[in-house]
Structure formats: C-alpha cells, structure tokens
Scaffold this motif. Structure first.
Motif, short mmCIF file in Angstrom:
data_model
loop_
_atom_site.label_atom_id
_atom_site.label_comp_id
_atom_site.label_asym_id
_atom_site.label_seq_id
_atom_site.Cartn_x
_atom_site.Cartn_y
_atom_site.Cartn_z
N ARG A 243 35.63 19.71 -37.52
CA ARG A 243 35.80 18.27 -37.66
C ARG A 243 35.85 17.53 -36.32
O ARG A 243 35.61 16.32 -36.28
CB ARG A 243 37.06 17.96 -38.47
N LYS A 244 36.14 18.20 -35.21
CA LYS A 244 36.16 17.54 -33.90
C LYS A 244 34.82 17.67 -33.16
O LYS A 244 34.68 17.16 -32.06
CB LYS A 244 37.29 18.08 -33.04
N ASP A 245 33.87 18.33 -33.77
CA ASP A 245 32.53 18.47 -33.21
C ASP A 245 31.67 17.34 -33.77
O ASP A 245 31.54 17.21 -34.99
CB ASP A 245 31.96 19.84 -33.59
N PRO B 218 34.16 7.97 -37.82
CA PRO B 218 32.71 8.10 -38.06
C PRO B 218 32.38 9.09 -39.17
O PRO B 218 31.41 8.89 -39.91
CB PRO B 218 32.18 8.60 -36.70
N HIS B 219 33.19 10.13 -39.29
CA HIS B 219 33.01 11.09 -40.39
C HIS B 219 33.33 10.41 -41.72
O HIS B 219 32.58 10.53 -42.70
CB HIS B 219 33.92 12.29 -40.15
N ALA B 220 34.43 9.67 -41.76
CA ALA B 220 34.83 8.98 -42.98
C ALA B 220 33.78 7.96 -43.42
O ALA B 220 33.60 7.71 -44.62
CB ALA B 220 36.18 8.29 -42.79
N GLU B 221 33.06 7.38 -42.46
CA GLU B 221 32.05 6.38 -42.78
C GLU B 221 30.91 6.95 -43.61
O GLU B 221 30.23 6.22 -44.34
CB GLU B 221 31.47 5.78 -41.48
N VAL B 222 30.68 8.25 -43.54
CA VAL B 222 29.64 8.88 -44.34
C VAL B 222 30.00 8.87 -45.81
O VAL B 222 29.12 8.84 -46.69
CB VAL B 222 29.40 10.33 -43.86
N LEU C 88 39.32 15.27 -46.03
CA LEU C 88 39.55 15.30 -44.59
C LEU C 88 41.01 15.64 -44.30
O LEU C 88 41.89 15.40 -45.13
CB LEU C 88 39.20 13.95 -43.96
N CYS C 89 41.26 16.17 -43.11
CA CYS C 89 42.63 16.52 -42.75
C CYS C 89 42.78 16.51 -41.24
O CYS C 89 41.79 16.39 -40.51
CB CYS C 89 43.03 17.89 -43.31
N SER C 90 44.01 16.67 -40.79
CA SER C 90 44.27 16.83 -39.36
C SER C 90 45.45 17.77 -39.20
O SER C 90 46.46 17.62 -39.90
CB SER C 90 44.60 15.48 -38.72
N TRP C 91 45.29 18.73 -38.29
CA TRP C 91 46.39 19.68 -38.05
C TRP C 91 47.09 19.38 -36.73
O TRP C 91 47.85 20.20 -36.23
CB TRP C 91 45.84 21.11 -38.07
N ASP C 92 46.78 18.21 -36.16
CA ASP C 92 47.47 17.78 -34.94
C ASP C 92 47.62 16.27 -35.03
O ASP C 92 47.59 15.70 -36.11
CB ASP C 92 46.69 18.22 -33.70
N ARG C 93 47.76 15.59 -33.91
CA ARG C 93 48.01 14.16 -33.91
C ARG C 93 46.72 13.34 -34.02
O ARG C 93 46.75 12.12 -34.20
CB ARG C 93 48.77 13.74 -32.65
N ASP D 1 45.25 2.78 -41.50
CA ASP D 1 43.82 2.93 -41.79
C ASP D 1 43.29 1.70 -42.51
O ASP D 1 42.16 1.25 -42.25
CB ASP D 1 43.59 4.18 -42.64
N HIS D 2 44.08 1.16 -43.43
CA HIS D 2 43.65 -0.03 -44.17
C HIS D 2 43.55 -1.24 -43.23
O HIS D 2 42.64 -2.07 -43.38
CB HIS D 2 44.63 -0.32 -45.31
N GLU D 3 44.47 -1.34 -42.29
CA GLU D 3 44.40 -2.43 -41.32
C GLU D 3 43.13 -2.31 -40.46
O GLU D 3 42.47 -3.30 -40.15
CB GLU D 3 45.64 -2.42 -40.43
N ARG D 4 42.80 -1.08 -40.10
CA ARG D 4 41.63 -0.84 -39.25
C ARG D 4 40.32 -0.97 -40.03
O ARG D 4 39.30 -1.41 -39.50
CB ARG D 4 41.75 0.56 -38.64
N ASP D 5 40.35 -0.56 -41.30
CA ASP D 5 39.15 -0.58 -42.14
C ASP D 5 39.55 -1.04 -43.54
O ASP D 5 39.77 -0.22 -44.44
CB ASP D 5 38.52 0.81 -42.19
#
Length: 806
Positions: free
Chosen positions: A435-437, A476-480, A464-469, A496-500
């Motif tokens: 996910r970071k690539d 950009p991934h979410a935009e797909v 999607l997920c995150s195992w860190d901060r 996230d809602h405020e940003r998008d």
C-alpha cells in the motif's frame, strides 16, 4: 438510462440492477437450493428447500452431477470418497506442527489425486465444470492433460471433447491432481481437495455461452420496471451457423454466427407494479430463455435500485438502509471447506437470524449456493476477489500467480455472480501489503477495470488499512474506489470527510467489542454507510484470534512469533462453529434492529477459572449461565441488553434493583450482585427473561434443525446436542465424552463442540461437549427411509430419528 450506464459522480453512485443467473460455471444449476423465506423481525417463519441433483438437459445443454464415486489417492493409500471432499478436515490439525501454520490452523495441506470413470455423454461438446478445487489443479482425461487452474477459490471449466472415447463401450477416466503442498499459501484455513461440486456438461456446438444470460433492470419505480436481457450465443463448430433465440414476452430473434464466433442479442420488456427485492422482501422473478426451441434453465432475478451518497447514505429502493454487516470466511466450521449446499444455506440463515443485513465474502468468492441463499433469504453481499496482490502476505499466496491469473479470476467471479440481487459491491482486495508503493494504484485500477469489463452496475470497493500512523497518504489509492473500505480505521472518518466531503465510506472490518461505538458512527454520519464486524462466525485458521485466556497460559495475540499452537481456529465470531449465538450477537442485533425484547447474560468473574486476559479481537467471556459453583457471596456482573427505558432485576423473586437504559448507557443495564444459586429474572415493559441454576447432568437432549432431508446423498441435518439436568436446563459447564452412531439412510459427516483447542478430527464419532453443547452433522444417502442418530456417554443413550425422502 441505458443498461450499460454506470453513473458515478464524486460522492454519489447510482445503480439499477437485477439478479442474473449463476455465472458460467453455474449457469444451469437446477440443483441449487432456493429458499422462499419470509422474514419478519429477523425470525425465520418458513423454510422451503428445493433440491434436484442429477442429470438434466435445458437449452440443449446436458448437465450431470459428478460428485459420487471418486477414488482418492494420497501417500500411496486409496479410499473411495464422494464430493465435496476436504482431506485436511479428515486428518485433523497437528497442533504447532502442521505445514499450514498458525494461519491455516496447523493442518497439513499436501498433494492428492482424484480418479473417476464415466461414460461419454450425448452432445457435440463436452466439458467439466469444477466449482472449486484447492488448489493448483491439473485435469487429465484418459491419460492426457486437458486443463489446469491455479486459484483455489474460483470455478473453472475444462473442454474435454477431444480427449473422450467416442465408443459407448469404453469408459473414460478423469484424474484430478491437486497440489496444496507449497505452504503457507493462505492466512486462514483453506482446506485441500475438490471441496465444491463437479459437473459434466454436454451441448451442441451452437449453444448459449457459459454465463451467457445477463438480466438488468435499469429503470425501476413503484409503477414499472424495465427489464433488459442479454443472451450470448457461441458457435463452436467449424461452419457458419444460425440460431433462434427467444425470451418469454419478447419477439424471437435470429442471428448468424461464423465459426468460432460469439454474438449477443438484446431483449427488453416491462414489469407493471414490480415487487422490489430487499432484505425484508427478497422477491425473485423468473425469466425463460430458449435457443432453437429448447428452454434454458430459468433465470431467477430481483428488481431493485440502489445508490451510495455521501449526503444521504446507502439508499435501497428509495429508502435509507444502515448496513450491519459481517465478514464471513468460506469454511463451514466443523465441515472444513466441504461446501455442501445445505451448509452454505445454513451459514447465511445463521447470519440473517443474528440480525445482519450484509455479508462480506472475506477474502474470496463464495459458492453459488451461498449467493442463492443470500438472494432468497435477503442478505446484501460484498463479493470479494482476493486477499493480497503482488506483495506476498505468505510465501506461496496469490502473489505468485496474480499477473497471469487476475483477469481470468475476476471475470470468473463477476460473470458467475453478476445477476444476484444480493450483491451490491465488488471488492478487489484486503489490506494489501504494497500500500505504500505508488504502483499499488496501477494495480487497483487494473483490477477495477477487469470488473468493469463484465459489469458496470455495481461500485468497486477495497478494504484499506494502516498499521502505523500513515493514513492520509492513501488518498490516491482511495480515489480509485467508488466506496472506500476502512479496516479498523473508521475513527478517521471526521478528518477524512473534512478533507474529502464526497467520499463514501464503510468500515469493512471492526473489532467485536466496538459494536456500540460503530453503530453510533453509522447512525450519526450518512457518509459512513455501514459497519462490518470481524467476524460473523467463528472459523478455522488464524489460530487464536479473538481468544480470551487465563494468566499462566501462552501470552499475546494470535500473530505473535510461533502463533498459538493450542488453537486451530478463530473465536472472534458473533456465532460459534456449532451455531450458538454468543451474547455479543444478541447485543449487536438489538442495536441495529430495534428488537423490542431484552436479553440477559452473565460476565464470567475473573478468577473463577483463572485471571482473565483479553486480546484485540476478543470480548469478555460472557455466558447464558447462572451456575457459578464455589463463587457464593462474591460479586458477579449481570448484563441486560434492551432499548426499553428501564430494567428491573430479580434474584429468587427478590428485587435486586432497577436501572435506566438509553444511549448514554449503551443500551445496557449492568447489575453487580453477590452470587447465590436460584433464578435470575430481568423485566422491562412486559418482557422478561430468566436464567436458572442448572442441577447435575441428567441426560443428553438432541434437537435437529430439520427432521426431514432429501435422499440425494448431499443433504444435511444439524443435530444440536445439549447436556441438561432433570428439569431440562442446559448444564453450562458440562464436559462429557460422547460417541455418535448414525445408521440407516444417512451417515455421520462430523461431530464437534465449539472448543477450538480440541484436536479430535471433526469427522470422527468421538466428541466432548463444551459449555454443555456440541453439534452433529448427518449426511443423507440416496436411499429414502429413516436415519437413526444415537449418542452414548456416561448418561443415558440419546436417540433421534430423521426422515429422508426422494
């Protein structure tokens, strides 16, 4: 609106669709069970199981079930088996040693070979359809390799025409070699072998293509629904041909096809005052299609429309619906991977009865029978293709074949499943490692495009997920994605809602203990359309996830180095592998479904069996029990779940206290009182529930979910075994060794308790009750009559009779 229209704006996605028939591997499956079920307040009122397994010809396609009479060979030993078959579940786990590791439940995997003889059927073209083989299957006919398939969760078809003996006097032999030896290749229990149905198909050279019928309803209102039908015809002959195709109520069409050509014809008609499909009213229509005067298997479809909107939420048939979902793995508990239709239907029914209105098929396509049950019972579905992509999660997972297989596997899923009205979204992946690539965005677009090549009527999602901060870097991934899946990350929803502000979200995995918080988020924020808990059912593999444990036992989560070798399954489900609903299940149902009653359970006191420790996916051990022998006078917490405004609690008819209940109390009334035996009673606005102290075990009580099953060699009955006292109360601490015998017109398939540390192989007749319960699964034979189930133990022998009918 045209049938192919796929309207997506930023923040709003509109879909108008209908149920299509089962895809290319399941196009003419009359054997699958269609349950005409009316549900009211999540109580199953009627259950109709219609099954016809065997040989039939529809739309000039012959279809024969090939599940019986296989010879299975492994490690030089041969045994006769019927399908579905999973060799791992028969062997049992090898705790801490099995090659599949902690993720696979410590089972062994390995290699196996299946052989069967059959006569050449009538028909110019002959194919074998495999609904699922785990994994890396090679198919040989009369000693010649006819085909292969890598992915263990998608169906595949092999054209065997040129390999067959044409003489009616010569029998053909099919050999299927299965290689599940490269381990680990999956993060949960996969099973091994031909674990789904196999079909022999025969047809003329001009025929309806596999999955060739596609039904949509692009325009839906209360007054009228427009139905559009696509029928794809295939010419496999060496000559140009013509075909006549008709759909009931439409004018017949004639088309000409060159050799090797496929063509699609289109039909449309309207339904006046349609009955709309929904979880509350899962009504299915039937469509008849004919080619050259012969009827194809009727297509069942549903009429409905839906949209996802950041301002309005999820709208189904014009009404807002809050999604209360469950992630569900493919295994059927104590049956392992063996995908019997009756087991798949029961799995859906358990989720429906638990109050869920959506299932995510984590993390792979499910079975035809499972989706048919979702259609008929009324459960929404996220149909998921893969767990990981190009970067491996385990050494030999899908990353080893993705580049050569992903497009075919996605097409296989979509073509088979696209007519199911239950499916509201396709999912392309889960917590991918890369996910970071930045190249992950290209992969996501490729997978989404593969879906859109076959269906543009549903949104595409991914977990999607995150195992860190890091989180915002995944924008950009979410935009797909059309709807963005959040695994354990919904706490990010406000920023996230405020940003998008146009992003539509659902929590595709959540911790069981966070039920109330997640319900609040979905209830209060329309752009978060649902919560999907991990998980709806306990399952095999991911050994020890969701466990609680006692001080002195092995510390840590299921994913610590070395895993949890004492466990072979996951205990994070709302429902255990015997079908018993844990208290968290009743609590979740109350939150989402406004059930009018109340439910009571007791938290196990820490120190009663040991000092209790929890893990990330656990909930505190809580039981329907008022048996705490030796704890007299010590404090016990009693929880009552309800949306009634006040609860009164009584012990032995003496008032313990009254509690106000509301959103501020998370719709729980919690009482602490000193334990003493007797009867505990909770009351609220005319509703009451009791828990009584059980006496000594007196007998075993057997209860079957069905007293009559079909004598087709495939149908199942689930017999619940309970240890009860002389007054019929379940003894909640009873652990009693039992031995099961099944005679007559059925055979024992499996017997087990919900104890995921018990290593006794499930298909054996030996079972130890746990918490006073166990389950027995009985498989019919092809003979009609009586099946006798008896259970011997230190208590009187228990017996039950099940009828089998043709």
């Amino acid at each position: 609106m045209k049938m192919e229209d796929y309207q997506i704006g930023r923040g709003i996605v509109f879909f108008h669709l209908s149920k299509h028939l089962l895809w290319k591997k399941c196009l003419f499956l009359s054997h699958h069970n269609y349950l005409n079920v009316m549900m009211k307040k999540c109580v199953l009122l009627s259950f109709c199981l219609m099954t016809t397994l065997g040989l039939f010809a529809k739309g000039n396609v012959g279809r024969q079930l090939m599940d019986f009479g296989w010879q299975f060979v492994q490690n030089g030993k041969s045994v006769n088996v019927d399908l579905p078959h999973d060799w791992d579940i028969h062997a049992g786990p090898s705790s801490g040693k099995g090659a599949t590791g902690t993720g696979g439940g410590w089972y062994s995997g390995g290699c196996g070979e299946y052989r069967k003889t059959f006569a050449t059927p009538e028909g110019e073209v002959v194919k074998l359809l495999f609904e699922g083989v785990y994994q890396r299957a090679e198919v040989f006919i009369n000693g010649q390799k006819a085909g292969q398939h890598a992915y263990g969760y998608t169906p595949f078809t092999v054209d065997i025409t040129k390999f067959l003996h044409r003489s009616k006097k010569e029998m053909n032999e099919v050999v299927v070699k299965v290689d599940n030896s490269a381990q680990p290749n999956c993060r949960w229990y996969s099973g091994s072998g031909i674990y789904r149905h196999v079909w022999l198909l025969s047809m003329p050279k001009v025929h309806i293509a596999e999955n060739g019928i596609f039904v949509t309803t692009p325009e839906v209102s209360a007054e009228e629904a427009k139905v559009k039908v696509e029928v794809e015809i295939e010419n496999e002959s060496e000559m140009d041909q013509q075909a006549k195709v008709s759909v009931a109520g439409c004018e017949e069409q004639q088309l000409y096809l060159k050799s090797g050509e496929r063509k699609t014809v289109f039909f449309s008609y309207t339904i006046a005052r349609p009955r709309l499909w929904s979880p509350e009213t899962p009504y299915l229509y039937t469509l008849d299609v004919s080619i050259n005067g012969e009827k194809a298997e009727p297509v069942r479809f549903g009429v409905r429309s839906f949209s996802f909107d950041a301002e309005k939420g999820f709208i189904l048939n014009g009404k807002k619906v809050l999604i209360n979902g469950a992630c569900v793995h493919h295994d059927d508990g104590i049956l392992g991977a063996m995908a019997f239709d009756a087991a798949e239907i029961r799995k859906v029914r358990l989720m429906k009865e638990a109050g869920f209105n959506l299932i995510r098929t984590s993390h792979n396509p499910s079975t035809c029978a499972f989706l048919d049950a979702c259609d008929s019972l009324g459960i929404l579905v996220i149909d998921e293709a893969f767990d990981g992509w190009r970067t491996a999660k385990t050494a030999y997972d899908y990353s080893t074949v993705i580049d050569s297989c992903y497009r075919d596997d996605i097409h296989a899923m979509v073509l088979r499943d696209r007519n199911h009205p239950s499916i509201i979204s396709w999912s392309i992946g889960n917590e991918v490692m890369e996910r970071k690539d930045i190249r992950v965005i290209t992969t996501a677009r490729q997978l989404k495009q593969a879906i859109l090549e076959k269906d543009t009527t549903r949104p595409v999602t991914e977990a999607l997920c995150s195992w860190d901060r890091d989180w915002e870097i995944y924008d950009p991934h979410a935009e797909v994605l059309d709807v963005v899946g959040y695994n354990y990350m919904i706490f990010k929803h406000k920023t996230d809602h405020e940003r998008d502000p146009q992003r539509v979200m659902w929590q595709t995995e959540s911790y069981p203990r966070d039920a109330f918080h997640n319900w609040v988020v979905v209830t209060d924020h329309p752009y978060v359309v649902g919560d999907i808990v991990w998980t709806g059912l306990d399952y095999l593999g991911e050994s020890g996830i969701g466990r609680y444990y006692y001080k002195g036992e092995r510390e840590g989560e299921h994913y610590v180095a070395g895993g949890q070798p004492e466990w072979h399954g996951a205990y994070c489900g709302d429902v255990d592998i015997t079908g018993w609903r844990k208290p968290i299940s009743h609590y979740r149902e109350m939150l989402w479904n406004d059930t009018p009653g109340l439910y009571m359970a007791v938290k196990e006191p820490s120190g009663y069996h040991g000092e209790i420790r929890e893990t990330q996916w656990s909930v505190w051990p809580t039981w329907e029990s008022w048996n705490w022998n030796g704890w007299e006078g010590k404090p016990v917490e009693v929880e009552v779940y309800t949306k009634q405004p006040e609860v009164s609690l009584y012990l032995n008819d003496q008032l313990v206290g009254k509690k106000s209940v509301g959103r501020d109390t998370q719709y729980k009334a919690v009482f602490t009182l000193p334990y003493q035996p007797g009867t505990l009673r909770a009351e609220a606005d005319g509703h009451r529930v009791t828990l009584g102290t059980a006496g000594e075990p007196a007998r075993l009580r057997l209860t079957s979910d069905r007293r009559t099953i079909t004598a087709d060699g495939q149908d199942l009955a689930y017999v619940t075994m309970e240890v009860v006292d002389r007054d019929g109360r379940v003894c909640p601490d009873a652990s009693i060794p039992c031995e099961v015998t099944v005679s007559g017109c059925a055979r024992l398939l499996a017997a087990a308790s919900a104890d995921l540390k018990d290593t006794e192989p499930y298909p054996t007749p030996r079972v130890m009750t746990w918490k006073g319960r166990a389950i027995i699964v009985v498989r019919s034979t092809t003979g009609a009559g009586k099946a006798r189930v008896s259970v011997k133990s230190s208590l009187p022998t228990a017996k039950i009779i099940i009828s089998t009918k043709n």
